[in-house]
Design an enzyme around this catalytic site. Structure first.
Site, PDB file in Angstrom:
ATOM      1  N   ASP A  29      21.356  32.538 -65.730  1.00  0.00           N
ATOM      2  CA  ASP A  29      22.827  32.536 -65.711  1.00  0.00           C
ATOM      3  C   ASP A  29      23.391  31.134 -65.482  1.00  0.00           C
ATOM      4  O   ASP A  29      22.777  30.320 -64.798  1.00  0.00           O
ATOM      5  CB  ASP A  29      23.307  33.499 -64.604  1.00  0.00           C
ATOM      6  CG  ASP A  29      24.777  33.830 -64.746  1.00  0.00           C
ATOM      7  OD1 ASP A  29      25.341  33.672 -65.843  1.00  0.00           O
ATOM      8  OD2 ASP A  29      25.371  34.265 -63.735  1.00  0.00           O
ATOM      9  N   ASN A  77      27.053  42.260 -72.216  1.00  0.00           N
ATOM     10  CA  ASN A  77      27.389  40.980 -72.847  1.00  0.00           C
ATOM     11  C   ASN A  77      28.041  41.139 -74.227  1.00  0.00           C
ATOM     12  O   ASN A  77      28.602  40.188 -74.768  1.00  0.00           O
ATOM     13  CB  ASN A  77      26.155  40.057 -72.941  1.00  0.00           C
ATOM     14  CG  ASN A  77      25.740  39.467 -71.610  1.00  0.00           C
ATOM     15  OD1 ASN A  77      24.558  39.227 -71.358  1.00  0.00           O
ATOM     16  ND2 ASN A  77      26.695  39.205 -70.721  1.00  0.00           N
TER      17      ASN A  77
END
Ligand code: IPE
Ligand code: IPE
Ligand code: MG
Length: 249
Positions: A29, A77
């Site tokens: 991330d 996502n």
């Protein structure tokens, strides 16, 4: 780092195997913030993040990690702008094409966890080819979590099990934790010992929900494209100091 010996190393101290996680998870991330800090588009962060993924994967194989699970794309996502999603799909294809071409001699066994049916046919084709090329490999297992969600995985297992029950292949009493685990994407693999989340976010974001019941978590304030092998060593050293009790004393 002296403590982390490769499996089979004759000079290995006896406790080394115990203190190195067998199964490591990484939530890759911080790519977007990395790019933003530099005034670059988010896609630039994903490109550097993907290159770093290769470096860290190879390092994990070298130091003797047996299972590495990386979170590359979550079921949530898809909410992102289509330009970003298309860029990510292009990177996935590029990575798999390069792996098939350049990493023929690597002993890394690449697997995919998540619902890969949702991807385009050319990406699915590459996923299939990669699976085929890797099937007899015996080195580190690399699970790439793509269109992966922990809840989605659990629901999928519930559906498979309930179908078996309704067809008389399984009774309700036979549904144990072990049986349930066998219906997850990670069937046959040990639960993750350690999950590292770079980028500083202190949440699970739907990663390995069932499997991480007793996983150690390390959150690091480093954006994924900046995450180095030295940062990984530091996390592994911290893991080695943890006292895991699994509910015992
Ligand atoms: C992780 O980086 C990559 C994916 C989720 C595909 P992000 O894109 O989430 O980066 P940040 O968190 O916005 O910085
Ligand atoms: C988790 O990161 C998913 C991946 C790294 C692939 P996100 O950036 O999607 O998670 P949130 O939105 O910060 O929880
Ligand atoms: Mg993020």
């Amino acid at each position: 780092m002296a403590l982390f010996f490769k499996k089979g190393d004759s000079a290995k101290p006896r406790q080394a195997e115990r203190i190195l996680p067998r199964h490591l998870g990484i939530i890759m991330d911080g790519n977007g913030r990395w790019a933003k800090k530099r005034g670059m588009p988010r896609s630039a962060g994903h490109t550097v993040g993907a290159a770093n993924f290769k470096t860290i994967t190879r390092y994990c194989a070298k130091i003797g990690i047996e299972y590495l699970t990386v979170y590359a794309f979550s079921t949530e996502n898809w909410k992102r702008p289509s330009a970003e999603i298309n860029g990510l799909m292009k990177l996935f294809k590029q990575y798999l094409e390069e792996s098939l071409r350049d990493f023929r001699d690597d002993d890394i066994k690449v697997r995919f966890i998540g619902d890969t049916e949702a991807f385009s046919s050319d990406l699915r084709q590459l996923i299939e080819e990669t699976r085929e090329v890797c099937k007899d490999r015996t080195g580190m297992v690399l699970n790439i979590a793509m269109n992966y969600g922990g809840r989605d995985e659990i629901l999928r297992a519930v559906k498979q099990i309930s179908q078996k029950v309704s067809q008389g292949e399984l009774t309700q009493e036979e549904i144990t934790e072990e049986v349930f685990s066998r219906h997850l994407y990670t069937a046959g693999q040990p639960d993750p010992d350690l999950i590292i989340r770079p980028s500083g976010e202190q949440r699970i974001s739907n990663f390995l929900l069932w499997q991480s019941a007793y996983t150690e978590y390390i959150i690091m304030d480093i954006l994924w494209p900046d995450f180095t092998t030295a940062d990984l060593d530091a996390a592994l050293a911290e893991y080695a100091r943890r006292n895991r009790r699994f509910g015992g004393v």
